[in-house]
Design a protein around this motif. Structure first.
Motif, PDB file in Angstrom:
ATOM      1  N   PRO A 313       0.811  -1.215   0.000  1.00 18.05           N
ATOM      2  CA  PRO A 313       0.000   0.000   0.000  1.00 18.05           C
ATOM      3  C   PRO A 313       0.848   1.269   0.000  1.00 18.05           C
ATOM      4  CG  PRO A 313      -0.770  -1.560   1.634  1.00 18.05           C
ATOM      5  CD  PRO A 313       0.558  -2.049   1.148  1.00 18.05           C
ATOM      6  N   ALA A 314       2.125   1.139   0.344  1.00 22.31           N
ATOM      7  CA  ALA A 314       2.974   2.322   0.427  1.00 22.31           C
ATOM      8  C   ALA A 314       3.435   2.775  -0.947  1.00 22.31           C
ATOM      9  CB  ALA A 314       4.168   2.048   1.327  1.00 22.31           C
ATOM     10  N   ILE A 315       2.505   2.914  -1.834  1.00 16.76           N
ATOM     11  CA  ILE A 315       2.875   3.335  -3.169  1.00 16.76           C
ATOM     12  C   ILE A 315       2.437   4.781  -3.330  1.00 16.76           C
ATOM     13  CG2 ILE A 315       2.381   3.028  -5.598  1.00 16.76           C
ATOM     14  CD1 ILE A 315       2.024   0.033  -4.888  1.00 16.76           C
ATOM     15  N   SER A 316       3.386   5.596  -3.679  1.00 20.18           N
ATOM     16  CA  SER A 316       3.067   7.013  -3.677  1.00 20.18           C
ATOM     17  C   SER A 316       2.577   7.476  -5.035  1.00 20.18           C
ATOM     18  CB  SER A 316       4.301   7.796  -3.282  1.00 20.18           C
ATOM     19  OG  SER A 316       5.278   7.569  -4.254  1.00 20.18           O
ATOM     20  N   THR A 317       1.909   8.587  -5.012  1.00 24.72           N
ATOM     21  CA  THR A 317       1.234   9.032  -6.210  1.00 24.72           C
ATOM     22  C   THR A 317       2.179   9.667  -7.209  1.00 24.72           C
ATOM     23  OG1 THR A 317      -0.413   9.633  -4.608  1.00 24.72           O
ATOM     24  CG2 THR A 317      -0.901  10.113  -6.880  1.00 24.72           C
ATOM     25  N   GLY A 318       2.933  10.634  -6.728  1.00 17.30           N
ATOM     26  CA  GLY A 318       3.769  11.379  -7.658  1.00 17.30           C
ATOM     27  C   GLY A 318       4.724  10.490  -8.421  1.00 17.30           C
ATOM     28  N   THR A 319       5.379   9.599  -7.671  1.00 17.97           N
ATOM     29  CA  THR A 319       6.367   8.752  -8.327  1.00 17.97           C
ATOM     30  C   THR A 319       5.725   7.731  -9.240  1.00 17.97           C
ATOM     31  OG1 THR A 319       6.364   7.549  -6.279  1.00 17.97           O
ATOM     32  CG2 THR A 319       8.254   8.972  -6.707  1.00 17.97           C
TER      33      THR A 319
ATOM     34  N   SER B  37      17.244 -13.162 -18.301  1.00 19.33           N
ATOM     35  CA  SER B  37      17.167 -11.823 -17.702  1.00 19.33           C
ATOM     36  C   SER B  37      15.722 -11.351 -17.620  1.00 19.33           C
ATOM     37  CB  SER B  37      17.946 -10.796 -18.532  1.00 19.33           C
ATOM     38  OG  SER B  37      19.157 -11.311 -18.954  1.00 19.33           O
ATOM     39  N   VAL B  38      14.956 -11.614 -18.678  1.00 15.57           N
ATOM     40  CA  VAL B  38      13.568 -11.151 -18.695  1.00 15.57           C
ATOM     41  C   VAL B  38      12.747 -11.846 -17.611  1.00 15.57           C
ATOM     42  CG1 VAL B  38      11.421 -11.198 -20.023  1.00 15.57           C
ATOM     43  CG2 VAL B  38      13.528 -10.461 -21.114  1.00 15.57           C
ATOM     44  N   VAL B  39      12.854 -13.180 -17.524  1.00 11.98           N
ATOM     45  CA  VAL B  39      11.987 -13.873 -16.566  1.00 11.98           C
ATOM     46  C   VAL B  39      12.486 -13.732 -15.134  1.00 11.98           C
ATOM     47  CG1 VAL B  39      11.137 -15.525 -18.265  1.00 11.98           C
ATOM     48  CG2 VAL B  39      13.062 -16.136 -16.813  1.00 11.98           C
ATOM     49  N   SER B  40      13.707 -13.194 -14.934  1.00  7.58           N
ATOM     50  CA  SER B  40      14.184 -13.057 -13.568  1.00  7.58           C
ATOM     51  C   SER B  40      13.613 -11.825 -12.875  1.00  7.58           C
ATOM     52  CB  SER B  40      15.714 -13.001 -13.550  1.00  7.58           C
ATOM     53  OG  SER B  40      16.145 -11.779 -14.082  1.00  7.58           O
ATOM     54  N   PHE B  41      12.848 -11.005 -13.603  1.00  7.08           N
ATOM     55  CA  PHE B  41      12.218  -9.851 -12.961  1.00  7.08           C
ATOM     56  C   PHE B  41      11.127 -10.318 -12.006  1.00  7.08           C
ATOM     57  CE2 PHE B  41      13.958  -7.066 -16.268  1.00  7.08           C
ATOM     58  CZ  PHE B  41      14.271  -5.967 -15.480  1.00  7.08           C
ATOM     59  N   PRO B  42      10.929  -9.576 -10.907  1.00  5.16           N
ATOM     60  CA  PRO B  42       9.821  -9.891 -10.008  1.00  5.16           C
ATOM     61  C   PRO B  42       8.494  -9.734 -10.743  1.00  5.16           C
ATOM     62  CG  PRO B  42      11.292  -8.269  -9.030  1.00  5.16           C
ATOM     63  CD  PRO B  42      11.704  -8.407 -10.441  1.00  5.16           C
ATOM     64  N   LYS B  43       7.449 -10.288 -10.135  1.00  6.35           N
ATOM     65  CA  LYS B  43       6.237 -10.464 -10.931  1.00  6.35           C
ATOM     66  C   LYS B  43       5.478  -9.177 -11.257  1.00  6.35           C
ATOM     67  CE  LYS B  43       3.153 -11.826  -7.167  1.00  6.35           C
ATOM     68  NZ  LYS B  43       2.270 -12.907  -6.720  1.00  6.35           N
ATOM     69  N   TYR B  44       5.752  -8.093 -10.542  1.00  7.50           N
ATOM     70  CA  TYR B  44       5.001  -6.875 -10.864  1.00  7.50           C
ATOM     71  C   TYR B  44       5.742  -5.965 -11.843  1.00  7.50           C
ATOM     72  CZ  TYR B  44       2.012  -8.256  -7.004  1.00  7.50           C
ATOM     73  OH  TYR B  44       1.165  -8.952  -6.192  1.00  7.50           O
ATOM     74  N   ALA B  45       6.863  -6.438 -12.363  1.00 13.45           N
ATOM     75  CA  ALA B  45       7.649  -5.589 -13.265  1.00 13.45           C
ATOM     76  C   ALA B  45       6.912  -5.384 -14.579  1.00 13.45           C
ATOM     77  CB  ALA B  45       9.001  -6.241 -13.517  1.00 13.45           C
ATOM     78  N   VAL B  46       6.631  -4.141 -14.901  1.00  8.92           N
ATOM     79  CA  VAL B  46       5.988  -3.849 -16.189  1.00  8.92           C
ATOM     80  C   VAL B  46       6.885  -2.912 -16.995  1.00  8.92           C
ATOM     81  CG1 VAL B  46       3.974  -2.865 -17.338  1.00  8.92           C
ATOM     82  CG2 VAL B  46       3.684  -4.222 -15.286  1.00  8.92           C
ATOM     83  N   ASP B  92      -5.526 -11.237  -7.141  1.00  2.10           N
ATOM     84  CA  ASP B  92      -4.620 -10.350  -6.413  1.00  2.10           C
ATOM     85  C   ASP B  92      -5.219  -8.948  -6.434  1.00  2.10           C
ATOM     86  OD1 ASP B  92      -2.603  -8.924  -5.333  1.00  2.10           O
ATOM     87  OD2 ASP B  92      -1.071  -9.469  -6.810  1.00  2.10           O
ATOM     88  N   ARG B  93      -5.956  -8.638  -5.371  1.00  3.28           N
ATOM     89  CA  ARG B  93      -6.703  -7.381  -5.367  1.00  3.28           C
ATOM     90  C   ARG B  93      -6.033  -6.292  -4.548  1.00  3.28           C
ATOM     91  NH1 ARG B  93     -11.868  -7.404  -6.980  1.00  3.28           N
ATOM     92  NH2 ARG B  93     -12.687  -9.341  -7.853  1.00  3.28           N
ATOM     93  N   THR B  94      -4.760  -6.467  -4.273  1.00  2.00           N
ATOM     94  CA  THR B  94      -4.036  -5.417  -3.554  1.00  2.00           C
ATOM     95  C   THR B  94      -4.115  -4.121  -4.360  1.00  2.00           C
ATOM     96  OG1 THR B  94      -2.469  -7.200  -3.210  1.00  2.00           O
ATOM     97  CG2 THR B  94      -1.919  -5.051  -2.271  1.00  2.00           C
ATOM     98  N   THR B 102      -7.162   3.874  -9.154  1.00  2.00           N
ATOM     99  CA  THR B 102      -6.614   2.745  -8.416  1.00  2.00           C
ATOM    100  C   THR B 102      -6.859   1.468  -9.202  1.00  2.00           C
ATOM    101  OG1 THR B 102      -7.262   3.887  -6.417  1.00  2.00           O
ATOM    102  CG2 THR B 102      -6.693   1.569  -6.187  1.00  2.00           C
ATOM    103  N   ILE B 103      -5.847   0.639  -9.303  1.00  2.00           N
ATOM    104  CA  ILE B 103      -6.077  -0.651  -9.957  1.00  2.00           C
ATOM    105  C   ILE B 103      -5.609  -1.782  -9.055  1.00  2.00           C
ATOM    106  CG2 ILE B 103      -5.882   0.223 -12.328  1.00  2.00           C
ATOM    107  CD1 ILE B 103      -3.041  -0.960 -12.369  1.00  2.00           C
ATOM    108  N   ASN B 104      -6.031  -2.999  -9.374  1.00  2.00           N
ATOM    109  CA  ASN B 104      -5.557  -4.166  -8.627  1.00  2.00           C
ATOM    110  C   ASN B 104      -4.123  -4.471  -9.037  1.00  2.00           C
ATOM    111  OD1 ASN B 104      -8.028  -4.460  -7.493  1.00  2.00           O
ATOM    112  ND2 ASN B 104      -8.680  -6.130  -8.834  1.00  2.00           N
ATOM    113  N   ALA B 105      -3.319  -4.877  -8.064  1.00  2.88           N
ATOM    114  CA  ALA B 105      -1.935  -5.262  -8.379  1.00  2.88           C
ATOM    115  C   ALA B 105      -1.923  -6.411  -9.375  1.00  2.88           C
ATOM    116  CB  ALA B 105      -1.200  -5.656  -7.106  1.00  2.88           C
ATOM    117  N   GLY B 106      -2.987  -7.220  -9.362  1.00  2.00           N
ATOM    118  CA  GLY B 106      -3.077  -8.342 -10.296  1.00  2.00           C
ATOM    119  C   GLY B 106      -2.993  -7.912 -11.751  1.00  2.00           C
TER     120      GLY B 106
END
Lengths: 350, 260
Positions: A313-319, B37-46, B92-94, B102-106
């Motif tokens: 949740p500690a994701i900031s807006t500006g960045t 290298s590509v698949v070694s990124f953590p899962k939220y890397a876009v 994953d609804r974080t 706001t979007i889901n982390a999923g």
């Protein structure tokens, strides 16, 4: 059924490379020891046959969908475990390259999921059912049961590989239920077609279907000496998996890393040195939007202190927004360099 | 699966370009390193994955790989990836706050899966579209794959398009007699059986021919691989850029440049 690179972590991919590579080396050794070179061209054309068979789509009764032969059990019954495994592995290499099935990193997983279970386990089932006295009924039953067990094992392993990689959010029970459920009718159809084809071959060339069992009979002392090899293989795989996942987790990578870098904190302490430091100096001189006025980000301590899950949740807006802007800039650079490269290349092939 | 595309890729591999002329070992190593290298990124890397498109893009442009072909292969590879990945946004609804929405982390991990898929598939297709299969097998042989497996790959490749052609004939014959319906399992079973018997007979004929020519368990290729300076340069460039893009995400650097 094909595992994909996109769902894999390097640790899981590497582990299965070791497992499949080891099995392949073992199979090649076994095959060489059998000393029957006359099977070499047969393996080649049967591998190609598996592809050809996939072109012949048939309708699956009552569903309106269509299916095709996968061929692992068929290869095991015609060629025996070792030659069958080598053949199916070669099929998977060609599928990964020419047909975009799976991928290069997922190749180890796919050879294991389809080749090891399909040919080696499939053949063990064949031998258990029809070993001593291969009658037509026993051969048919093995052709039916083999794919069922092999495909379900493969589907289940896809679930395990996906979960171990941690890219997908699917929970274990739902995902395994889904995969096993989907593959059950597929396995039944595979069994029916394998049965039809093997029966047909048995009528015309019974020796071909029996031979693969006979080969193993002659190499019966062989069954004893491959067990230690398999154990070594397993230990090796565990070590690789362990070492790679330790390597992966030893880095401050994980979730926090991606969160903080992508959408979160302003600057990490380490950024004063190295390339970040260098670039931040340049940035101070060259920033083209110096007072880019977004809301300052949240205090970092919260994100840094929290565990990986809590840091979310500690994701900031500006960045976050400038994170997106950074991505858009990258895309822009890609487009520009693409255009430049097109110009450089010129229109004609050299 | 698309036979036409496979054939197109295969024919493309025999053309000539800067990329085609690189040593197959360099291309194989570079592609594998790139994928890892590509698949070694953590899962939220876009955004971090975007710079990696430089590699397939450069290879495709200088290797004259048609974009249409790449996109068709991507579309072929996508269904399973999308099917599995599409669960992420719902599971994953974080919440992640992006400025005003706001979007889901999923959704982020789903996008990451799609980008990974695109990068990995594209790099594999480009590898085989710029390196002929026998040359690639030579490279794999250099990296010590069992020789029985190398022989198997060569033979499979040699008869692949022959047997695909035969299967196509069977399909045509069935369509001409049946209208547009698909064969039942029983009919497919007997069609496959007769194809299989012909295949086995072909295998025997090939064996006779191979014996007549003195086959001793290995297929030798005539083309020698020569590692040149440009191969080292290419491999180093891919390795260094992959490591740099992996450790110092470009989108972050650019973002910090903008931010100040």
């Amino acid at each position: 059924m094909h595992m994909a690179d996109a769902l894999l972590s390097p640790a899981v991919g590497g582990t299965f490379y070791v497992l499949s590579g080891g099995s392949l080396a073992l199979s090649a050794k076994k095959f060489r020891d059998q000393g029957d070179q006359s099977r070499v061209p047969l393996m080649g054309v049967l591998g190609a046959f598996v592809f050809a068979a996939q072109m012949i789509n048939f309708s699956i009764p009552g569903t309106g969908s269509s299916g095709h032969l996968a061929g692992g059990m068929l290869l095991a019954m015609l060629l025996g475990p070792w030659a069958g495994f080598i053949t199916l592995a070669s099929v998977l290499v060609v599928q990964a390259l020419f047909f975009a099935d799976g991928g290069l990193l997922a190749l180890g997983c796919n050879i294991w999921n389809m080749g090891f279970y399909g040919c080696i386990i499939g053949w063990l089932i064949y031998r258990a059912i029809a070993g001593k006295n291969p009658t037509r009924t026993r051969i048919s039953i093995s052709a039916m049961v083999g794919p069922l067990i092999a495909l379900e094992l493969g589907a289940f392993t896809v679930v395990l590989q996906t979960l171990a990689s941690g890219i997908s959010e699917l929970p274990f029970d739902k995902f395994s239920g889904l995969m096993l459920g989907i593959h059950f009718p597929i396995a039944i159809v595979e069994g029916l077609v394998t049965m039809a084809v093997v029966n047909f071959v048995y009528q015309l060339k019974p020796e071909l279907v029996k031979q693969s069992l006979g080969l193993s009979e002659s190499g019966k002392e062989g069954t004893a000496d491959y067990k230690p090899v398999l154990i070594v293989l397993l230990v090796l795989a565990l070590l690789t998996g362990g070492a790679l996942s330790w390597f992966a987790s030893a880095y401050p990578d994980g979730l926090e890393w991606s969160v903080s870098k992508t959408y979160g904190k302003e600057e990490l302490p380490g950024q004063e040195t190295g390339i970040y430091g260098f670039l931040s100096k340049i940035q101070k001189k060259t920033a083209f939007l110096p007072d880019y006025g977004f809301k300052p980000s949240e205090p970092e301590s919260q994100a840094e202190a929290g565990s990986s899950e809590e840091s979310w949740p500690a994701i900031s807006t500006g960045t976050s927004v400038s994170g997106i802007i950074g991505s858009i800039l990258v895309l822009g650079l890609l487009v520009i360099s693409g255009i430049v490269m097109f110009r450089l290349r010129g229109g004609k092939k050299k | 699966m698309s036979i036409l595309d496979a054939d197109l890729i295969d024919r493309h591999a025999y053309q000539d370009s800067v990329i085609h002329r690189l040593d197959p070992r360099a291309k194989l190593l570079a592609t594998m390193f790139f994928i890892i290298s590509v698949v070694s990124f953590p899962k939220y890397a876009v955004g971090e994955l975007f710079p990696f498109f430089l590699f397939p893009m450069t290879m495709a442009i200088f290797g004259f790989v048609p974009a249409k072909l790449l996109f068709r292969q991507l579309a072929l590879a996508s269904p399973f990836i999308i099917l599995v990945g599409l669960f992420n946004p719902f599971l994953d609804r974080t919440p992640v706050h992006l400025n005003s929405f706001t979007i889901n982390a999923g959704w982020l991990s789903f996008m990451s899966i799609l980008l990974r898929g695109a990068l990995c598939v594209a790099s594999a297709v480009i590898l085989i579209a710029t390196t002929s299969f026998p040359r690639l097998v030579d490279a794999m042989r250099f990296f010590k794959i069992p020789s029985a497996f190398a022989v198997q790959l060569m033979l499979l490749y040699r008869y692949l398009f022959v047997l695909l052609g035969e299967a196509q004939k069977i399909n045509h014959a069935f369509l001409l007699r049946s209208g547009n319906s698909r064969p039942t399992i029983a009919i497919a079973g007997s069609a496959l059986s007769s194809l299989l018997i012909r295949t086995i007979n072909r295998g025997e004929a090939i064996w006779n021919a191979m014996q007549a020519r003195g086959f001793e368990g290995d297929i030798l290729t005539s083309q020698q691989m020569k590692w040149k300076a440009k191969d080292s340069l290419f491999l180093c460039a891919v390795l260094i850029l992959s490591v740099l893009f992996r450790l110092f995400p470009l989108n972050q650097l650019l973002a910090s440049l903008v931010r100040t």
